[in-house]
Design an enzyme around this catalytic site. Structure first.
Site, PDB file in Angstrom:
ATOM      1  N   ALA A   1      14.872  19.239  22.277  1.00 42.66           N
ATOM      2  CA  ALA A   1      15.223  20.447  21.530  1.00 42.66           C
ATOM      3  C   ALA A   1      14.145  21.509  21.693  1.00 42.66           C
ATOM      4  CB  ALA A   1      15.406  20.111  20.054  1.00 42.66           C
ATOM      5  N   GLY A   2      14.572  22.760  21.835  1.00 38.16           N
ATOM      6  CA  GLY A   2      13.609  23.843  21.966  1.00 38.16           C
ATOM      7  C   GLY A   2      14.277  25.192  21.921  1.00 38.16           C
TER       8      GLY A   2
ATOM      9  N   SER B   1       8.060  22.051  30.491  1.00 41.97           N
ATOM     10  CA  SER B   1       8.497  23.143  31.351  1.00 41.97           C
ATOM     11  C   SER B   1       7.446  23.416  32.402  1.00 41.97           C
ATOM     12  CB  SER B   1       8.723  24.418  30.527  1.00 41.97           C
ATOM     13  OG  SER B   1       8.916  25.553  31.359  1.00 41.97           O
TER      14      SER B   1
ATOM     15  N   TYR C   1       6.157  30.546  24.385  1.00 36.95           N
ATOM     16  CA  TYR C   1       6.927  29.470  25.015  1.00 36.95           C
ATOM     17  C   TYR C   1       6.024  28.662  25.951  1.00 36.95           C
ATOM     18  CZ  TYR C   1      10.413  27.052  27.833  1.00 36.95           C
ATOM     19  OH  TYR C   1      11.143  26.087  28.483  1.00 36.95           O
TER      20      TYR C   1
ATOM     21  N   LYS D   1       4.820  24.621  25.512  1.00 33.87           N
ATOM     22  CA  LYS D   1       5.083  23.579  26.502  1.00 33.87           C
ATOM     23  C   LYS D   1       3.785  22.992  27.060  1.00 33.87           C
ATOM     24  CE  LYS D   1       9.548  23.680  26.162  1.00 33.87           C
ATOM     25  NZ  LYS D   1      10.273  22.533  25.604  1.00 33.87           N
TER      26      LYS D   1
ATOM     27  N   THR E   1      20.971  26.404  32.592  1.00 27.48           N
ATOM     28  CA  THR E   1      21.417  26.267  31.212  1.00 27.48           C
ATOM     29  C   THR E   1      21.611  27.667  30.650  1.00 27.48           C
ATOM     30  OG1 THR E   1      19.190  26.363  30.283  1.00 27.48           O
ATOM     31  CG2 THR E   1      19.979  24.206  30.999  1.00 27.48           C
TER      32      THR E   1
END
Length: 229
Positions: free
Chosen positions: A67-68, A121, A135, A139, A170
C-alpha cells in the site's frame, strides 16, 4: 501446509497483480485495500494485522507491504500544505509499513520465522521529480528498514526483501507519464517500455515463497535497466 500471507494495497495495480499471482500457489491470502482502512490513521495497521490473524487462524507467514500513495507536493505550495503532504506520504508509505513490519517481526519471533516483502521504488536510489521528494524519501526509508530487519533477525529465520520497481503500468504511473510526456520518459528506459504489474508480482512471489534464505536483505530491481546499481 498452506502459506498464510497478509498483502496490503491488494485491490489495484501491483497489489492486484500480486494477489492474482498467488492464486497459482498453495496460499491463504488476506488482501487489504482502501475500503479496509486508511493508513493515514495510525490505528489502521494494528487493526488490519489483528483482523488478518483472526482470519488466518492465528498464523501469518508472510507480510507484503504494498500500500502506498504518490501525491505531488510542488515547491510553491504554502508551507503548511507542503508539510502536510510530506507527513501524509511518510505516514502511509513508511510509518504504516514499519508498524506492520514490527508486528510481523514480533509474531515471527514467537514462531519459527517468517518473511517480509516491502514494495519500495526505484526512487529510493535514483530520486524522483522535484514535486515528489517525500515519495522518494519514504521509499528510501523502506529500503533501509528492510536491510535493518534482515540484518537484525536473520539468525531467527526472519527474512526481509525489498522490491524496487521503476515505472509500472498502474494508475499512479499512468498519471505521472501523461503529465510529464510519456515518450521522453520511456526513452530513459533501455528496455523500451514500463514494467507490467505481473512482472513485479512474479518477483514478489519469488521473494515471498522460494527465495533462498541467503538472499535476505536483497533489494530486487524491476526497472528495465533505467537505473542499475
Amino acid at each position: 501446509m498452506a502459506i498464510n500471507i497478509l498483502l496490503t494495497g491488494a485491490t489495484r495495480g501491483i497489489g492486484a497483480a500480486i494477489a492474482a499471482r498467488f492464486t497459482r500457489e498453495d496460499v491463504n491470502l488476506v488482501g487489504t485495500g482502501s475500503a479496509d482502512g486508511d493508513f493515514a490513521d495510525p490505528a489502521t495497521p494494528p487493526r488490519l494485522w489483528a483482523n488478518a490473524l483472526a482470519r488466518l487462524d492465528g498464523r501469518i507467514d508472510v507480510l507484503i507491504n504494498n500500500a502506498g500513495v504518490f501525491e505531488a507536493a510542488p515547491m510553491d505550495l504554502p508551507d503548511s500544505d507542503w508539510s502536510a503532504s510530506w507527513n501524509h506520504t511518510m505516514q502511509v508509505n513508511l510509518t504504516a509499513s514499519a508498524e506492520l513490519c514490527r508486528l510481523a517481526v514480533r509474531h515471527f519471533l514467537g514462531r519459527t520465522g517468517g518473511r517480509i516483502v516491502n514494495i519500495a521504488s526505484r526512487a529510493a536510489y535514483r530520486g524522483d521529480s522535484p514535486d515528489h521528494w517525500h515519495y522518494a524519501a519514504s521509499k528510501a526509508g523502506m529500503v533501509a528498514m528492510t536491510k535493518t530487519i534482515a540484518r537484525g533477525y536473520a539468525a531467527r529465520d526472519i527474512l526481509a526483501f525489498a522490491i524496487c520497481p521503476g515505472f509500472t503500468m498502474t494508475g499512479m504511473a499512468e498519471d505521472y507519464l501523461s503529465s510529464r510526456g510519456g515518450a521522453q520518459l520511456l526513452a530513459d528506459i533501455p528496455l523500451g517500455r514500463v514494467a507490467d504489474p505481473a512482472e513485479v508480482a512474479e518477483v514478489a512471489a519469488f521473494a515471498a515463497l522460494t527465495a533462498p534464505p541467503s538472499m535476505t536483505g536483497a533489494i530486487l530491481d524491476v526497472n528495465g535497466a533505467s537505473y542499475v546499481r
